[in-house]
Design an enzyme around this catalytic site. Sequence first.
Site, mmCIF file in Angstrom:
data_model
loop_
_atom_site.group_PDB
_atom_site.id
_atom_site.type_symbol
_atom_site.label_atom_id
_atom_site.label_comp_id
_atom_site.label_asym_id
_atom_site.label_seq_id
_atom_site.Cartn_x
_atom_site.Cartn_y
_atom_site.Cartn_z
ATOM 1 N N SER A 154 0.911 -1.500 -0.376
ATOM 2 C CA SER A 154 0.000 -0.230 -0.443
ATOM 3 C C SER A 154 0.844 1.438 0.528
ATOM 4 O O SER A 154 1.627 1.377 -0.530
ATOM 5 C CB SER A 154 -0.541 0.350 1.126
ATOM 6 O OG SER A 154 -1.971 1.268 1.410
ATOM 7 N N THR A 155 0.874 1.832 0.650
ATOM 8 C CA THR A 155 1.619 3.273 1.180
ATOM 9 C C THR A 155 3.148 2.797 0.916
ATOM 10 O O THR A 155 4.217 2.610 1.672
ATOM 11 C CB THR A 155 1.154 4.058 2.328
ATOM 12 O OG1 THR A 155 -0.415 3.789 2.853
ATOM 13 C CG2 THR A 155 1.943 5.807 2.185
ATOM 14 N N HIS A 212 -2.808 -1.023 -3.386
ATOM 15 C CA HIS A 212 -4.018 -0.292 -2.856
ATOM 16 C C HIS A 212 -3.931 1.591 -3.610
ATOM 17 O O HIS A 212 -2.929 1.574 -3.985
ATOM 18 C CB HIS A 212 -4.151 0.195 -1.677
ATOM 19 C CG HIS A 212 -4.154 -0.868 -0.676
ATOM 20 N ND1 HIS A 212 -3.594 -0.888 0.477
ATOM 21 C CD2 HIS A 212 -5.097 -2.307 -1.457
ATOM 22 C CE1 HIS A 212 -4.704 -1.626 1.420
ATOM 23 N NE2 HIS A 212 -4.885 -2.353 0.253
ATOM 24 N N MET A 225 0.173 1.247 5.394
ATOM 25 C CA MET A 225 -0.683 1.446 6.242
ATOM 26 C C MET A 225 -1.785 0.411 6.407
ATOM 27 O O MET A 225 -2.538 0.173 5.875
ATOM 28 C CB MET A 225 -1.821 2.722 6.337
ATOM 29 C CG MET A 225 -2.290 3.380 7.259
ATOM 30 S SD MET A 225 -2.912 5.385 7.128
ATOM 31 C CE MET A 225 -4.022 4.754 5.850
ATOM 32 N N ASP A 285 -4.432 -4.727 6.195
ATOM 33 C CA ASP A 285 -5.019 -5.454 5.354
ATOM 34 C C ASP A 285 -3.530 -6.689 4.393
ATOM 35 O O ASP A 285 -2.835 -6.198 4.562
ATOM 36 C CB ASP A 285 -5.247 -4.493 3.961
ATOM 37 C CG ASP A 285 -5.863 -5.354 2.892
ATOM 38 O OD1 ASP A 285 -6.850 -6.261 3.002
ATOM 39 O OD2 ASP A 285 -5.801 -4.851 1.803
#
Length: 357
Positions: free
Chosen positions: A178-179, A204, A297, A300
């Site tokens: 993600s991030t 993401h 972050m 997930d």
Amino acid sequence: MSAIKVMIVDDSAVVRQVLSGLLNAAPGITVTHAVANPLLAMERMKTQWPDVLVLDVEMPKMDGITFLRKLMAEHPTPVVICSTLTEKGAQTSVEALTAGAVAIITKPRLDLKQFLHDSADELVSAVRAAAGAHVGKLANRPAPPPVTAKLNADAVLPPEHVRPMTATTERVVAIGTSTGGTQALEEVLTALPRVAPGIVVVQHMPEKFTAAFAARLDSVCAVRVKEAANNDRVLQGQVLIAPGGKHMLLRRTGAQYFVEVVDGPLVNRHRPSVDVLFRSAARAAGANALGVIMTGMGDDGAAGLLEMLKAGARTVAQDEASCVVYGMPKEAVKRGGVEKSVPLNAIYREILQQLQY
């Protein structure tokens, strides 16, 4: 903890006004400046440096990408891109992510004011996540508290007892991030030779951005990279990126793997969800799979990685020192789903080991 100081850089007076109001209304966030272009921003930053920048891409005098690259080269600072969602804008925003932006908030050309109000929670969460991200390497601050109900992978793929899978010569690697993942994925995938195991990825990312992201990776990698389409085969030397706004599941027919791209509710507030991919990999591939969880972050992927481990898969997490945000890997380690943690620059070697099993 002192308030997060935010600077907004956007040539639209409406956007500056609305974003300032929304962020100033959030506890622990203060907008120190809202300016129309990067040149004005640089002047203001001489006297007070922000903790986070909310930055537009297409602006007069200096575009946001040029400013972002200059900023990251001279004084790395967390940046949230607030970009108009068009085909051109999608490509530009992918460039921003690879240049070091922490997050993307998409905005339409029409009904902009209402959209920003409707997206207030997303914006505030992105700013808080950015404030907690070390854009060089490390994040220390926790993710913001949940603001909406959070579904797990059961919403898309109901659980079942995992059965041992018979080993085959077909191997698959499932990656979730993600991030900070856009830069991390580029580092991993560019290190792979043309002959590499088949790879499926959930990053993401907003809808319509993933095609441009995949195309960019394809242009710099020896492996082929493409946005996944329903029923795509998982092949050696190919990477399939889950489309934004869709879940991607791994399926198996005989000894061959393919992906299923489906609609469904948000899982862990994401679509695509890493947990959905990892659960499907546990079920379809079992011991024939490697699960990799990288910078991001939240949590997930943590539950799904544990399911993969229990199904006999190898599991690897990006280590804390090399993560932009040590959230998803940390939670996966905490839940016991990680066999080992390795630096970002060692992940490609873990992937290549799949060819030796």
